[in-house]
Design a protein around this motif. Sequence first.
Motif, PDB file in Angstrom:
ATOM      1  N   PRO A  38     -35.425 -13.430  46.786  1.00  0.00           N
ATOM      2  CA  PRO A  38     -35.746 -14.645  45.961  1.00  0.00           C
ATOM      3  C   PRO A  38     -37.175 -15.054  45.866  1.00  0.00           C
ATOM      4  O   PRO A  38     -37.715 -15.397  44.877  1.00  0.00           O
ATOM      5  CB  PRO A  38     -35.230 -15.790  46.909  1.00  0.00           C
ATOM      6  CG  PRO A  38     -33.786 -15.026  47.320  1.00  0.00           C
ATOM      7  CD  PRO A  38     -34.068 -13.537  47.843  1.00  0.00           C
ATOM      8  N   LYS A  39     -37.922 -14.638  47.158  1.00  0.00           N
ATOM      9  CA  LYS A  39     -39.361 -14.929  46.871  1.00  0.00           C
ATOM     10  C   LYS A  39     -40.205 -13.973  46.127  1.00  0.00           C
ATOM     11  O   LYS A  39     -41.148 -14.321  45.657  1.00  0.00           O
ATOM     12  CB  LYS A  39     -39.933 -14.865  48.309  1.00  0.00           C
ATOM     13  CG  LYS A  39     -39.973 -13.617  48.874  1.00  0.00           C
ATOM     14  CD  LYS A  39     -40.497 -13.637  50.521  1.00  0.00           C
ATOM     15  CE  LYS A  39     -40.570 -12.155  51.000  1.00  0.00           C
ATOM     16  NZ  LYS A  39     -41.814 -11.283  50.232  1.00  0.00           N
ATOM     17  N   ASP A  92     -29.217 -14.952  32.257  1.00  0.00           N
ATOM     18  CA  ASP A  92     -30.388 -15.242  33.304  1.00  0.00           C
ATOM     19  C   ASP A  92     -30.881 -13.662  34.095  1.00  0.00           C
ATOM     20  O   ASP A  92     -30.384 -12.768  33.566  1.00  0.00           O
ATOM     21  CB  ASP A  92     -30.036 -16.253  34.293  1.00  0.00           C
ATOM     22  CG  ASP A  92     -28.688 -15.826  35.069  1.00  0.00           C
ATOM     23  OD1 ASP A  92     -28.215 -14.642  35.093  1.00  0.00           O
ATOM     24  OD2 ASP A  92     -28.296 -16.735  35.823  1.00  0.00           O
ATOM     25  N   PRO A 123     -29.488 -12.737  49.132  1.00  0.00           N
ATOM     26  CA  PRO A 123     -29.331 -13.820  48.190  1.00  0.00           C
ATOM     27  C   PRO A 123     -29.960 -13.446  47.097  1.00  0.00           C
ATOM     28  O   PRO A 123     -31.064 -12.874  46.914  1.00  0.00           O
ATOM     29  CB  PRO A 123     -30.342 -14.926  48.904  1.00  0.00           C
ATOM     30  CG  PRO A 123     -30.135 -14.688  50.310  1.00  0.00           C
ATOM     31  CD  PRO A 123     -30.081 -13.116  50.518  1.00  0.00           C
ATOM     32  N   TYR A 177     -30.451 -15.446  43.827  1.00  0.00           N
ATOM     33  CA  TYR A 177     -31.170 -16.438  43.085  1.00  0.00           C
ATOM     34  C   TYR A 177     -32.321 -17.230  43.949  1.00  0.00           C
ATOM     35  O   TYR A 177     -31.859 -17.550  45.236  1.00  0.00           O
ATOM     36  CB  TYR A 177     -29.963 -17.228  42.608  1.00  0.00           C
ATOM     37  CG  TYR A 177     -30.368 -17.929  41.461  1.00  0.00           C
ATOM     38  CD1 TYR A 177     -30.592 -17.031  40.078  1.00  0.00           C
ATOM     39  CD2 TYR A 177     -30.788 -19.061  41.173  1.00  0.00           C
ATOM     40  CE1 TYR A 177     -30.642 -17.528  38.907  1.00  0.00           C
ATOM     41  CE2 TYR A 177     -31.003 -19.767  39.966  1.00  0.00           C
ATOM     42  CZ  TYR A 177     -30.911 -18.811  38.725  1.00  0.00           C
ATOM     43  OH  TYR A 177     -31.146 -19.400  37.595  1.00  0.00           O
ATOM     44  N   PRO A 178     -33.351 -17.329  43.327  1.00  0.00           N
ATOM     45  CA  PRO A 178     -34.362 -18.100  44.067  1.00  0.00           C
ATOM     46  C   PRO A 178     -34.209 -19.570  43.982  1.00  0.00           C
ATOM     47  O   PRO A 178     -34.654 -20.447  43.247  1.00  0.00           O
ATOM     48  CB  PRO A 178     -35.750 -17.789  43.134  1.00  0.00           C
ATOM     49  CG  PRO A 178     -35.239 -17.520  41.759  1.00  0.00           C
ATOM     50  CD  PRO A 178     -33.662 -16.735  42.111  1.00  0.00           C
ATOM     51  N   GLN A 179     -33.299 -20.131  44.886  1.00  0.00           N
ATOM     52  CA  GLN A 179     -32.899 -21.511  44.932  1.00  0.00           C
ATOM     53  C   GLN A 179     -34.259 -22.248  44.911  1.00  0.00           C
ATOM     54  O   GLN A 179     -34.077 -23.453  44.539  1.00  0.00           O
ATOM     55  CB  GLN A 179     -31.881 -21.950  46.418  1.00  0.00           C
ATOM     56  CG  GLN A 179     -30.816 -21.056  46.231  1.00  0.00           C
ATOM     57  CD  GLN A 179     -29.909 -21.350  44.996  1.00  0.00           C
ATOM     58  OE1 GLN A 179     -29.991 -22.575  44.502  1.00  0.00           O
ATOM     59  NE2 GLN A 179     -28.987 -20.545  44.387  1.00  0.00           N
ATOM     60  N   GLY A 180     -35.248 -22.360  45.730  1.00  0.00           N
ATOM     61  CA  GLY A 180     -36.302 -23.149  45.904  1.00  0.00           C
ATOM     62  C   GLY A 180     -37.055 -23.211  44.580  1.00  0.00           C
ATOM     63  O   GLY A 180     -37.247 -24.491  44.063  1.00  0.00           O
ATOM     64  N   ALA A 186     -35.900 -22.551  41.617  1.00  0.00           N
ATOM     65  CA  ALA A 186     -34.696 -22.936  40.488  1.00  0.00           C
ATOM     66  C   ALA A 186     -34.708 -24.637  40.789  1.00  0.00           C
ATOM     67  O   ALA A 186     -34.386 -25.243  39.754  1.00  0.00           O
ATOM     68  CB  ALA A 186     -33.186 -22.441  40.907  1.00  0.00           C
ATOM     69  N   ASN A 187     -34.642 -24.983  41.994  1.00  0.00           N
ATOM     70  CA  ASN A 187     -34.347 -26.555  42.191  1.00  0.00           C
ATOM     71  C   ASN A 187     -35.571 -27.212  41.712  1.00  0.00           C
ATOM     72  O   ASN A 187     -35.688 -28.269  40.971  1.00  0.00           O
ATOM     73  CB  ASN A 187     -34.447 -26.817  43.539  1.00  0.00           C
ATOM     74  CG  ASN A 187     -32.982 -26.427  44.243  1.00  0.00           C
ATOM     75  OD1 ASN A 187     -32.123 -26.094  43.473  1.00  0.00           O
ATOM     76  ND2 ASN A 187     -33.034 -26.281  45.630  1.00  0.00           N
ATOM     77  N   LEU A 238     -35.985 -20.089  34.725  1.00  0.00           N
ATOM     78  CA  LEU A 238     -34.860 -20.602  35.515  1.00  0.00           C
ATOM     79  C   LEU A 238     -34.501 -22.065  35.015  1.00  0.00           C
ATOM     80  O   LEU A 238     -33.651 -22.590  35.896  1.00  0.00           O
ATOM     81  CB  LEU A 238     -35.459 -21.090  36.877  1.00  0.00           C
ATOM     82  CG  LEU A 238     -35.973 -19.649  37.822  1.00  0.00           C
ATOM     83  CD1 LEU A 238     -36.836 -20.391  39.004  1.00  0.00           C
ATOM     84  CD2 LEU A 238     -34.905 -19.035  37.992  1.00  0.00           C
TER      85      LEU A 238
END
Length: 653
Positions: A50-51, A102, A416, A418-421, A423-424, A451
Amino acid sequence: MTGEPRGSVRGKLASISRAGNSARILLWAALVCLPVLAAPWISRALHPRPKDFNSDLAIPVLMIRAREWSLFDVYYWGQDRLGTWHLLLLRAASRVSGHAFDYPDLHLVGTAWVLMAAVVMARLAGVWGWAAGGLLAAVLVGNSDSRVPLFDAAHPYAWQITALLLAWWGLRRLGDRPDRDERGRWRLRAATAGAVFLAQWTSPLSAQMLLMVAGVEAVRAHALDAEPSRSLPGRLAEGGLVVVAGMIAARLLRAAIDLYCPARVGGYFRTGVLIDHGRLADNAWRVWSRLAASASMPLLVVATGGALAAAVVLWRARGGRSLAWRVEGAALVMACWLMAAVQVPVFFLMRHVRMNEFHVRYFSLVFVFGTLAGLITLVWLAASLPRVSRRWREVLAVAGAAGLAIGLLRVPASAPAYPQGLANVAARLEKRAPGAPLLGGYWSTYVFAALQRPGTMLHPVPCEGRQVRTPWWADELPRRRWVIVVGNTWECPDAGSRADPAPWVYQHGALLRLVRGNLERGADVSFALYENVTARAVAHTAQPAAATWRYCEAGATLRMSFPARGEALVMVARVARSPAATLLAAPVFADGRVGRPVPMAMTGRLHRAELRAIGAPLVGARITVQRVDPLKARQTCIAANTLLVSPDSSTAR
């Protein structure tokens, strides 16, 4: 036999033949399905962390989601080296299905495509098919040197390698089917040239690699032809001309975009390809160091020895003194080794490879084809040993099975995807100002847009001086009222810092006024809301024109004149590549007096000073230079624009 017995035998033979064909079709159908079935598992395992999701990975997603079609889309936005036929196909699929792709979707499709290379290799390699396909699968998934860039859908290698093997398959069929009818032969030539075109469109080194393959395939076909129906030069000419046809088609496409870009997007986007004169020896050493430090180096050495042995076998095979399976193995080793070796000189000759620190991604196909040549060499030698040479088929089968097993064991644990941070943060920004421009650095704009949802995503606009992949959104910036600006990035110093965002920003011809400084935070950056006040700027004249004012010259003075007023905020913007300067602004009054000069506050390249009338209305300003930093390479000391703002626009909330 006569009569009914003969007819019965013929019927049985025909039924056996039909059954055999059906079995082969089912077998190959199952093999084609394997990459599709394995792709979700392998994609999850090899998906970038993700990072590591960044703007380079975001651009392909934005290209798939683009609403309009243009010639600019045929290459990776902003350059003319990486072809995007696969992205155009996915865009068409997105339009038909209504699915917004995506990056995980793109990575999944790329994984299935690159795994299909093992199936193509198994089909083209003849009696070596099972061994070559299994070993290629092991290399694709298991080679730690090439695996990361190879399965990175933003790089060309995932799309290039299968196209290369399809072209190779076509070249082999041209050599193996001299008795094909002329119409069918032209169809085969066209299909092969089409595969060459796709490979060359994807990456401009493909044609050189395939020319090497065409030469090897001509020698192989001539050696295996018991009664040669064509001469070796004739075979070489046919394969070479097919490759050249595909190469010319790709070159015409590049010429078309060279004509299109200046007229439609305001400039050329050519990738700099320059010989690195004066550094070739040092570059060659660094390339060697990169190869020597790789885990693939032992197999590359084996492949080089195998290529020498293969050359001897192919030379001796002219007289029919070598077994067919040995000739087939020699051709595979030689072709794979040449496809790897032909790329190496480019790495130390081309300047852009050095500028990118000889990044390991450039060596991806060297590692793939070089290690594959090394593995095939080992199997070829093992099958040639006196005690096992009669069981060479079993040796090849075991090698293929071992390759598949090693490939499966080398698949890492899933990470993981998807880059959740990011994306949020992207989702929150999207709700704040749907469809607004997002001004910041290259690395802090496109990544957020990819994103977000296609219909409401922010339009990424990198600051002046940074790489702009989407010039149409930069051109749109002066016409949009609200703009979100990334506040603390080294790529855009005009925007200020996290704690102190710039009250004014001038970018891409738009003057932006700070409205809210702490709009959003996250992903190590902050965001501020600005209002575009370009339309409310006061008309004025400047002598000399800002675009010709060389502020670094001794005594350089810029005179602004405007209608009489009580106060004014005067601004001067310098061009992006310019030395820092300390500017002074002196008010000019209606009665002819010139007031005391005051320092102009500076944020990035924008200088501003607030002037007030004293005893008489303001009618102008005189801008002078107090100090200029030394001029560096590629810098210029020319202003970009002068601006005058009314007091009702000069207060940030």
